[in-house]
Motif scaffolding. Structure first.
Motif, PDB file in Angstrom:
ATOM      1  N   GLY A 123       0.895  -1.246   0.045  1.00 57.52           N
ATOM      2  CA  GLY A 123       0.183   0.014  -0.007  1.00 57.52           C
ATOM      3  C   GLY A 123       0.905   1.273  -0.035  1.00 57.52           C
ATOM      4  N   THR A 124       0.480   2.059   0.920  1.00 56.19           N
ATOM      5  CA  THR A 124       1.286   3.435   1.294  1.00 56.19           C
ATOM      6  C   THR A 124       2.471   3.436   1.732  1.00 56.19           C
ATOM      7  OG1 THR A 124       0.234   3.781   3.296  1.00 56.19           O
ATOM      8  CG2 THR A 124      -1.060   4.365   1.200  1.00 56.19           C
ATOM      9  N   THR A 125       3.522   2.393   1.818  1.00 57.21           N
ATOM     10  CA  THR A 125       4.471   1.973   2.408  1.00 57.21           C
ATOM     11  C   THR A 125       5.733   2.941   1.725  1.00 57.21           C
ATOM     12  OG1 THR A 125       4.155  -0.014   3.803  1.00 57.21           O
ATOM     13  CG2 THR A 125       6.416   0.290   2.984  1.00 57.21           C
ATOM     14  N   ARG A 126       6.482   3.508   2.214  1.00 55.64           N
ATOM     15  CA  ARG A 126       7.823   4.183   1.713  1.00 55.64           C
ATOM     16  C   ARG A 126       8.728   3.255   1.973  1.00 55.64           C
ATOM     17  NH1 ARG A 126       7.718   9.272   5.133  1.00 55.64           N
ATOM     18  NH2 ARG A 126       7.010   7.426   6.728  1.00 55.64           N
ATOM     19  N   LEU A 127       9.430   2.910   0.723  1.00 58.68           N
ATOM     20  CA  LEU A 127      10.555   2.224   0.770  1.00 58.68           C
ATOM     21  C   LEU A 127      11.759   2.741   0.006  1.00 58.68           C
ATOM     22  CD1 LEU A 127      11.907  -0.883   1.082  1.00 58.68           C
ATOM     23  CD2 LEU A 127      10.873  -1.337  -1.174  1.00 58.68           C
ATOM     24  N   TRP A 128      13.010   2.572   0.612  1.00 58.01           N
ATOM     25  CA  TRP A 128      14.116   3.479   0.261  1.00 58.01           C
ATOM     26  C   TRP A 128      15.516   2.264   0.031  1.00 58.01           C
ATOM     27  CZ3 TRP A 128      15.506   7.657  -2.053  1.00 58.01           C
ATOM     28  CH2 TRP A 128      14.864   8.855  -2.084  1.00 58.01           C
ATOM     29  N   PHE A 129      15.906   2.347  -0.989  1.00 59.96           N
ATOM     30  CA  PHE A 129      16.967   1.248  -1.205  1.00 59.96           C
ATOM     31  C   PHE A 129      18.079   2.403  -1.110  1.00 59.96           C
ATOM     32  CE2 PHE A 129      13.890  -1.396  -3.146  1.00 59.96           C
ATOM     33  CZ  PHE A 129      14.446  -2.636  -2.885  1.00 59.96           C
ATOM     34  N   LEU A 130      19.404   1.912  -0.396  1.00 54.36           N
ATOM     35  CA  LEU A 130      20.621   2.713  -0.278  1.00 54.36           C
ATOM     36  C   LEU A 130      21.669   2.480  -1.347  1.00 54.36           C
ATOM     37  CD1 LEU A 130      20.828   2.222   3.755  1.00 54.36           C
ATOM     38  CD2 LEU A 130      19.527   4.138   2.364  1.00 54.36           C
ATOM     39  N   GLY A 131      21.234   2.080  -2.263  1.00 55.30           N
ATOM     40  CA  GLY A 131      22.575   1.961  -3.499  1.00 55.30           C
ATOM     41  C   GLY A 131      23.184   0.585  -3.524  1.00 55.30           C
ATOM     42  N   ASP A 132      24.003   0.412  -4.456  1.00 57.02           N
ATOM     43  CA  ASP A 132      24.944  -0.934  -4.617  1.00 57.02           C
ATOM     44  C   ASP A 132      23.753  -1.985  -5.217  1.00 57.02           C
ATOM     45  OD1 ASP A 132      27.163   0.742  -4.201  1.00 57.02           O
ATOM     46  OD2 ASP A 132      27.892  -0.559  -2.807  1.00 57.02           O
ATOM     47  N   PHE A 133      23.346  -1.893  -6.274  1.00 65.46           N
ATOM     48  CA  PHE A 133      22.406  -2.756  -6.747  1.00 65.46           C
ATOM     49  C   PHE A 133      23.196  -4.084  -7.453  1.00 65.46           C
ATOM     50  CE2 PHE A 133      20.049   1.357  -6.516  1.00 65.46           C
ATOM     51  CZ  PHE A 133      18.931   1.065  -5.753  1.00 65.46           C
ATOM     52  N   THR A 134      24.237  -3.756  -8.112  1.00 63.76           N
ATOM     53  CA  THR A 134      25.250  -4.505  -9.108  1.00 63.76           C
ATOM     54  C   THR A 134      26.509  -5.143  -8.562  1.00 63.76           C
ATOM     55  OG1 THR A 134      26.056  -2.863 -10.324  1.00 63.76           O
ATOM     56  CG2 THR A 134      23.955  -3.580 -10.940  1.00 63.76           C
ATOM     57  N   ASP A 135      27.147  -6.158  -9.206  1.00 63.70           N
ATOM     58  CA  ASP A 135      28.512  -6.350  -8.822  1.00 63.70           C
ATOM     59  C   ASP A 135      28.639  -7.389  -7.820  1.00 63.70           C
ATOM     60  OD1 ASP A 135      28.908  -4.447 -11.094  1.00 63.70           O
ATOM     61  OD2 ASP A 135      29.541  -2.848  -9.844  1.00 63.70           O
ATOM     62  N   ARG A 136      29.504  -8.445  -8.052  1.00 62.65           N
ATOM     63  CA  ARG A 136      29.639  -9.446  -7.212  1.00 62.65           C
ATOM     64  C   ARG A 136      28.321 -10.476  -7.016  1.00 62.65           C
ATOM     65  NH1 ARG A 136      31.342  -4.907  -3.034  1.00 62.65           N
ATOM     66  NH2 ARG A 136      33.308  -4.380  -3.742  1.00 62.65           N
ATOM     67  N   GLY A 137      27.317 -10.041  -7.117  1.00 58.48           N
ATOM     68  CA  GLY A 137      26.335 -11.241  -7.048  1.00 58.48           C
ATOM     69  C   GLY A 137      25.904 -11.545  -8.343  1.00 58.48           C
ATOM     70  N   PRO A 138      25.000 -12.404  -8.696  1.00 60.78           N
ATOM     71  CA  PRO A 138      24.735 -13.097  -9.935  1.00 60.78           C
ATOM     72  C   PRO A 138      23.713 -12.401 -11.044  1.00 60.78           C
ATOM     73  CG  PRO A 138      23.490 -14.237  -8.242  1.00 60.78           C
ATOM     74  CD  PRO A 138      24.572 -13.197  -7.539  1.00 60.78           C
ATOM     75  N   ASP A 139      22.853 -11.283 -10.377  1.00 62.53           N
ATOM     76  CA  ASP A 139      21.994 -10.792 -11.085  1.00 62.53           C
ATOM     77  C   ASP A 139      21.677  -9.257 -10.869  1.00 62.53           C
ATOM     78  OD1 ASP A 139      19.916 -10.462 -12.888  1.00 62.53           O
ATOM     79  OD2 ASP A 139      18.514 -12.017 -12.038  1.00 62.53           O
ATOM     80  N   GLY A 140      22.645  -8.398 -11.090  1.00 61.38           N
ATOM     81  CA  GLY A 140      22.542  -7.058 -10.663  1.00 61.38           C
ATOM     82  C   GLY A 140      21.477  -6.494 -11.407  1.00 61.38           C
ATOM     83  N   ILE A 141      21.282  -6.805 -12.866  1.00 58.26           N
ATOM     84  CA  ILE A 141      20.337  -6.100 -13.709  1.00 58.26           C
ATOM     85  C   ILE A 141      18.923  -6.637 -13.165  1.00 58.26           C
ATOM     86  CG2 ILE A 141      19.435  -5.975 -16.026  1.00 58.26           C
ATOM     87  CD1 ILE A 141      22.278  -4.650 -15.515  1.00 58.26           C
TER      88      ILE A 141
END
Length: 359
Positions: A123-141
Motif C-alpha cells: 500500500g502506502t509504505t515508503r521504501l528506500w534502497f541505499l544503493g549498490d544494486f550490482t556487482d559481485r552477485g549473480p543478477d544485478g540487472i
C-alpha cells in the motif's frame, strides 16, 4: 545462502594495469568470504586519506570494537506491512543488494512488502534502497529491473519505492561509458573497465545493461532526508564537497554525470567509495557535520559491511574460523549512525528494516 555462479570465498592477488597496481581477487574453496573488496579500499584507521587517494589501493582493516550496539530485529511475518489510518505509510530501508536478487525477494517478502508473486502489496509504505544494486552477485540487472517495477507499483498504490546512488552505480556507469579510457587515479593509470572487473563486475550484467537502466542510474539522488533520517549510501563526509544543501548535492552529482568526463566521474566514484568516517575517534563529529548541514537526527547508510564495523571477519591475528554474524542494523556513533549493509556478499544478511528501529 546460495552464491551465484563463480561466487565464493576470495583471496587476494595483485593485478597490474599498465603501471597501475591494484588488489584483485581470485576464488578458493572455504566456508565464507574472509577477505575484502578491492574497490572499497581505504587507509588504515589511524591514517588520513593520502593526497590522490584512489579506492583501489588498500585493504579494509579489521577492527574490534566493544562500544557499539548491534540491533537484533525479529523476522517479520509474511503479512502486508502495517498501514496507518492517515498520512504517509511506514518507512523501510534496504541495504546493499549487490546482485543477490533471490535474497532480496525473500527479504522483501518476509517484511510483507511484496506478495508470493513478487508484486507490491504494501500500500502506502515508503521504501528506500541505499544503493549498490550490482556487482559481485549473480543478477544485478535483475535487481534493477525489480526496483524499477516496484517503483511503479508502489506509486500506483499510494506509496513509493525509491533509490539512492551508490559507488557501484557510478562504477557501472563509468565502465559502460568510458571503458578503457585512462583516468587520473592518483596512483598511475587506471580505467573504469579494470576497476569494475576488479570490484566484482559481472559480464552478464554488462551484456544485459540497456539505455533505460543507465538513464535510471544517472538520475538517482545521492542524499535524501525522510522522517528525520538522513539517507546516504556511503559512511563518508565527502558529500559535503558537493554542496551545502541536499538539493545542491543531488544537482551537482547529476550534472557531473551529464558532462561525460571520465576524470570527473572517477572523482565522484573514489569519493563515494571512502568509508568509516563515522567510526572511532572523530566519528560522532563527522556524523554531526552531515546532520548540521543537511538536517535530520540520524544518518542511515549502507556501503561498509556490518561484519567489518563489528570486527567479526577474522581477527587481527589472522584467525578466520568463524563467519560474519549479522542479526540486524548496526547503531553506533553515539546512536547517530545506522549501518544497513549486512554483508550479503560475504555470507552475511541482506537487510530490509522498518524505521524507526525497535530499540
Amino acid at each position: 545462502m546460495t552464491q551465484g555462479a563463480g561466487q565464493g570465498p576470495e583471496t587476494e592477488r595483485t593485478a597490474t594495469l599498465r603501471d597501475f597496481r591494484v588488489p584483485a581477487y581470485v576464488h578458493e574453496t572455504g566456508p565464507y568470504v574472509s577477505s575484502v573488496h578491492p574497490g572499497d579500499a581505504v587507509p588504515a584507521v589511524d591514517e588520513a586519506y593520502p593526497e590522490g587517494y584512489t579506492p583501489t589501493q588498500r585493504d579494509l582493516p579489521v577492527i574490534n570494537r566493544g562500544d557499539t550496539v548491534q540491533v537484533p530485529v525479529e523476522p517479520a511475518s509474511a503479512a502486508a506491512a502495517p498501514q496507518p489510518v492517515a498520512g504517509p505509510g511506514p518507512l523501510y530501508v534496504v541495504g546493499d543488494v549487490h546482485g543477490y536478487l533471490d535474497e532480496l525477494v525473500t527479504a522483501l517478502r518476509e517484511q510483507g512488502l511484496i506478495d508470493d508473486e513478487g508484486q507490491w502489496c504494501a500500500g502506502t509504505t515508503r521504501l528506500w534502497f541505499l544503493g549498490d544494486f550490482t556487482d559481485r552477485g549473480p543478477d544485478g540487472i535483475g535487481v534493477i529491473d525489480l526496483v524499477m517495477r516496484l517503483s511503479a507499483e508502489a506509486a500506483a498504490a499510494g506509496g513509493y519505492c525509491k533509490a539512492l546512488m551508490g559507488n557501484h552505480e557510478l562504477l557501472l556507469l563509468g565502465a559502460k561509458r568510458f571503458g578503457d579510457t585512462p583516468v587520473n587515479s592518483g596512483a598511475g593509470t587506471a580505467t573504469f573497465q579494470a576497476a569494475w572487473l576488479l570490484n566484482g563486475g559481472q559480464k552478464t550484467d554488462m551484456d544485459r545493461l540497456q539505455d533505460h537502466h543507465l538513464q535510471w542510474m544517472a538520475r538517482l539522488d545521492a542524499v535524501e532526508l525522510v522522517d528525520g533520517y538522513l539517507l546516504v549510501h556511503s559512511d563518508t563526509t565527502a558529500y559535503l564537497d558537493y554542496g551545502d544543501s541536499i538539493e545542491a548535492v543531488n544537482d551537482t552529482v547529476r550534472e557531473a554525470l551529464t558532462h561525460n568526463d571520465a576524470d570527473e566521474v572517477w572523482d565522484l566514484f573514489r569519493k563515494f567509495t571512502k568509508r568509516f568516517s563515522f567510526r572511532d575517534e572523530g566519528g560522532v563529529e563527522a556524523v554531526r557535520s552531515l546532520l548540521d548541514t543537511y538536517g535530520g537526527t540520524r544518518v542511515v547508510h549502507g556501503h561498509s559491511p556490518i561484519p567489518y564495523l563489528l570486527g567479526e571477519v577474522g581477527s587481527e591475528e589472522g584467525e578466520e574460523d568463524a563467519g560474519p554474524v549479522v542479526e540486524g542494523p548496526h547503531v553506533y556513533a553515539d546512536g547517530l549512525a545506522i549501518a544497513m549493509d549486512g554483508g550479503v556478499t560475504m555470507a552475511g544478511k541482506l537487510l530490509v528494516r522498518q524505521l524507526p528501529l525497535d530499540i
